[in-house]
Each structure stands twice: as C-alpha cells, then as structure tokens.
Design an enzyme around this catalytic site. Structure first.
Site, PDB file in Angstrom:
ATOM      1  N   GLU A  45       0.825  -1.206   0.000  1.00  0.00           N
ATOM      2  CA  GLU A  45       0.000   0.000   0.000  1.00  0.00           C
ATOM      3  C   GLU A  45       0.861   1.259   0.000  1.00  0.00           C
ATOM      4  OE1 GLU A  45      -3.066   0.408  -0.567  1.00  0.00           O
ATOM      5  OE2 GLU A  45      -3.605  -1.703  -0.606  1.00  0.00           O
ATOM      6  N   TYR A 128      -5.622   6.853   4.759  1.00  0.00           N
ATOM      7  CA  TYR A 128      -5.839   5.858   3.710  1.00  0.00           C
ATOM      8  C   TYR A 128      -5.119   4.549   4.034  1.00  0.00           C
ATOM      9  CZ  TYR A 128      -5.067   3.038  -0.327  1.00  0.00           C
ATOM     10  OH  TYR A 128      -4.981   1.944  -1.149  1.00  0.00           O
ATOM     11  N   ASP A 146      -8.923   5.702  -2.213  1.00  0.00           N
ATOM     12  CA  ASP A 146      -7.776   6.216  -2.953  1.00  0.00           C
ATOM     13  C   ASP A 146      -8.303   6.923  -4.207  1.00  0.00           C
ATOM     14  OD1 ASP A 146      -8.533   4.206  -4.698  1.00  0.00           O
ATOM     15  OD2 ASP A 146      -6.582   3.209  -4.756  1.00  0.00           O
ATOM     16  N   CYS A 198     -13.603   1.553 -14.700  1.00  0.00           N
ATOM     17  CA  CYS A 198     -14.041   2.938 -14.476  1.00  0.00           C
ATOM     18  C   CYS A 198     -12.825   3.861 -14.514  1.00  0.00           C
ATOM     19  CB  CYS A 198     -14.770   3.026 -13.130  1.00  0.00           C
ATOM     20  SG  CYS A 198     -15.677   4.564 -12.880  1.00  0.00           S
ATOM     21  N   CYS A 208     -19.360  -2.658 -16.976  1.00  0.00           N
ATOM     22  CA  CYS A 208     -19.233  -2.347 -15.548  1.00  0.00           C
ATOM     23  C   CYS A 208     -20.317  -3.074 -14.756  1.00  0.00           C
ATOM     24  CB  CYS A 208     -19.333  -0.847 -15.319  1.00  0.00           C
ATOM     25  SG  CYS A 208     -19.232  -0.404 -13.560  1.00  0.00           S
ATOM     26  N   CYS A 214     -25.314   3.305 -11.429  1.00  0.00           N
ATOM     27  CA  CYS A 214     -24.394   4.436 -11.565  1.00  0.00           C
ATOM     28  C   CYS A 214     -25.116   5.637 -12.170  1.00  0.00           C
ATOM     29  CB  CYS A 214     -23.206   4.039 -12.437  1.00  0.00           C
ATOM     30  SG  CYS A 214     -22.001   5.368 -12.658  1.00  0.00           S
TER      31      CYS A 214
END
Length: 353
Positions: A45, A128, A146, A198, A208, A214
């Site tokens: 990460e 995060y 993120d 996306c 998707c 969406c």
C-alpha cells in the site's frame, strides 16, 4: 453509516464481480480470504501510493526478497533502503517506511496493530493506509478511499463538487456502500474497478458491474466525474549539477535528510531556483551538456544543467561525499533526476570519443 437499498446492492454486485475478475497480485489474498501477512499489505500500500501496479511489482519483489519481515526491514541501513527505493519517487514514503518498520519492531514486537486507530498511531501512516491495512489484512470494516475509489464513487453518485473540496462528500458516500463483511475484498474490488473499467478516460461502462446503479452512466459524459478544479501552473526552476570524475570514479554526495530527495545519493548540485548559483564545487575544465536534464516534481518543474569534468588524482571536492565506481553507477540508487544526469554525461562522453 451504511443504509439498506441501493447501497447494499452496489456492494453485493461488486463483490460478485470481484469473485470472478479479481486481479492476481503478489501481495493480495484470493477473494474471500483475508491477507495473512499485514507487513506485505502495508508495504504494497505504501509503494502503490501515486504509483502504478506495473511499476511497483518489481520493487515489491525485490523488497520482500531482501527484507521478508518487518523486523528485517527495521534493521536495514537507511542508505540501503533509499538506494533500493530509487526510481519509485516520492522519497518521503521511503523514509516513513523505515520509521514505521522500526516502530512496529520496537514498540509492537514486530506485529502491526489490527485497528485503524492503532495503525494511525504509527509514524508515516495516514488515514488511507490505516484503513487499507485494517480492511485488507485484518478484515476490519474500514472506508478505503484512494484516487480510483474517488473516481468510482463520484460517478456512482454524480458528485459535482470539484476536487479536492469533494473529498468529505465522496468519503461519506463510500461509507454508505462499504459492507460490514468482506470490507477488504470490497476495498480491493473498488480499486480494481477504477483501475480497469471505471478509468479516468473512456470508462468501459458497458461491462461495468455497477452500471445499473451508476448515476453518471445516465449523463452524456460519465468521464466528467469527478469534477476537478483548474490546475495551477507549476513554477519552473533552474539548477546546475556537477559530474566530477577521477580514476573511473564519480563524486557522489548525500542529500539532506529533510527536503526533496532527502537522504538519497546524488551529484553535487546548486540550489534550484529562478537564478541558481552556477559556481562549480572546484576548479576544473568543465564541459556543459546541452540541453539541460528536465524533470517534473510534484510542485515544480526543473531544468538541470549538467557539467562534467575529469580531475587529477589528488583532487577532492569540498564537503562529505564518496567516490563511486562509474561502471557501477546503476547500483548507487540515484533518484531519477540524477540517473538521467548520469545518462546524459555518458552520452556526451561517447559522442566526444
């Protein structure tokens, strides 16, 4: 707080898609299984912040082979770690990596805290990273946001507030769709969705798994989200760098621990400003390379004019430094700017031979 309805459906649909289409990454457990090594989750990460998966892969493999545990990383020499990090950029991450590893080894017996709160208390661990490690490594429900997740959420809910002001609104929406179970898988599924479907440009809405829920799909331009504030023009700075060669060795210095490229090996250089000092560190027959080496930092762009010279055997530049074998310059761990400068010197010397 998460609510029932559309938000629950989003999580269920995405996790079903992730079960089949999850990216296979060396630091990632299969869908449905929490990662077994928080060290590797944390390491990946930190490396992935503002860096692509493709770029991180070789570094992650190198780091885990050389430092397979947090205790091993904690025992690493600063210079060795900074050299191994060279090329990944954002070098404050490397300094924070070492500080965090040492804190885990010293204060926690080599075991990472298993809550967001405990992780946030570690040096260099922000909101995060704490959320990502808590969710992915320990299965805690945590809201992981993120850049990829920001984009997905902004489109799901057509959040029109420009970034960065939209971040509290985006986080609140991400909280609503984060499930209590499989929070780690959900976080990674959102990251995968943003990275592969996306995408920032030309999102593949037709495939998707969330297209039915969406809001941006219903607009003429889903790629318009998230809305971004107008970019400020980066200031441009100038600088001078000196390649001082003696008996097949080049003089390298170590940059101050704090500041840009802190702790990294580098060529001696001037200040970086609109009118830098062009006085070389010692008298020699200098050759200037044209054009300068161009590099873009987060907050400014730089044109570094590189000068090179061979000096006599007893010449030693002022200050602390080391003579590094030119033939092994690739092992010095130079940051990208100075690696480019070294390559410019090599090409210039080849052209003159």
């Amino acid at each position: 707080m998460r609510v029932e309805g559309r938000e629950t459906k989003i999580a269920a649909d995405l996790l079903a898609h992730y079960n089949v289409h999850a990216r296979r990454l060396p630091w990632r457990a299969p869908p449905g299984a929490n990662a077994t090594d928080p060290y590797r989750v944390w390491l990946s990460e930190v490396m992935l912040q503002q860096t692509t998966v493709a770029a991180v892969g070789p570094y992650y493999a190198k780091f885990t082979a050389r430092w397979p545990t947090v205790e091993a990383l904690a025992a690493a020499k600063d210079a060795d770690l900074m050299a191994a990090w060279a090329g990944l950029g954002y070098y404050a991450r490397a300094r924070n990596l070492l500080a965090c590893a040492r804190a885990v080894a010293r204060d926690h017996g080599g075991r990472f805290p298993d809550t967001e709160e405990g992780l946030r208390a570690l040096p260099g661990v922000g909101a995060y990273t704490a959320a990502a490690v808590a969710a992915i490594a320990f299965g805690r429900r945590a809201v992981v946001v993120d850049a990829n997740v920001e984009r997905v959420v902004a489109r799901l809910f057509t959040i029109a507030t420009p970034l960065p002001a939209a971040r509290p609104e985006i986080r609140e929406a991400a909280d609503r769709i984060t499930p209590d179970a499989r929070a780690g898988d959900f976080a990674q599924a959102m990251m995968d969705l943003g990275a592969t479907i996306c995408t920032a440009r030309n999102p593949a809405c037709g495939i998707c798994p969330l297209r039915q829920d969406c809001a941006a799909v219903q607009t003429a331009d889903p790629a318009a989200y998230p809305v971004k504030a107008a970019k400020k023009v980066k200031p441009h700075r100038l600088g001078h760098g000196w390649w001082i060669e003696r008996d097949g060795h080049v003089w390298l210095v170590r940059r101050p621990d704090k500041g840009l490229l802190g702790g990294m090996r580098a060529l001696p250089s001037s200040d970086w400003s609109a009118a830098p000092d062009s006085t070389p560190p010692l008298a020699a027959r200098w050759t200037m390379i044209d054009p300068p080496v161009a590099h873009v930092f987060t907050h400014f762009s730089l044109a570094l004019t590189v000068h090179h010279a061979h000096v006599v055997q007893d010449a030693t530049p002022p200050g602390e430094g080391e003579w590094w074998p030119v033939a092994q310059i690739g092992d010095a761990g130079l940051p990208t700017l100075f690696a480019r400068a070294a390559e410019a010197v090599r090409k210039d010397q080849d052209a003159r031979d």
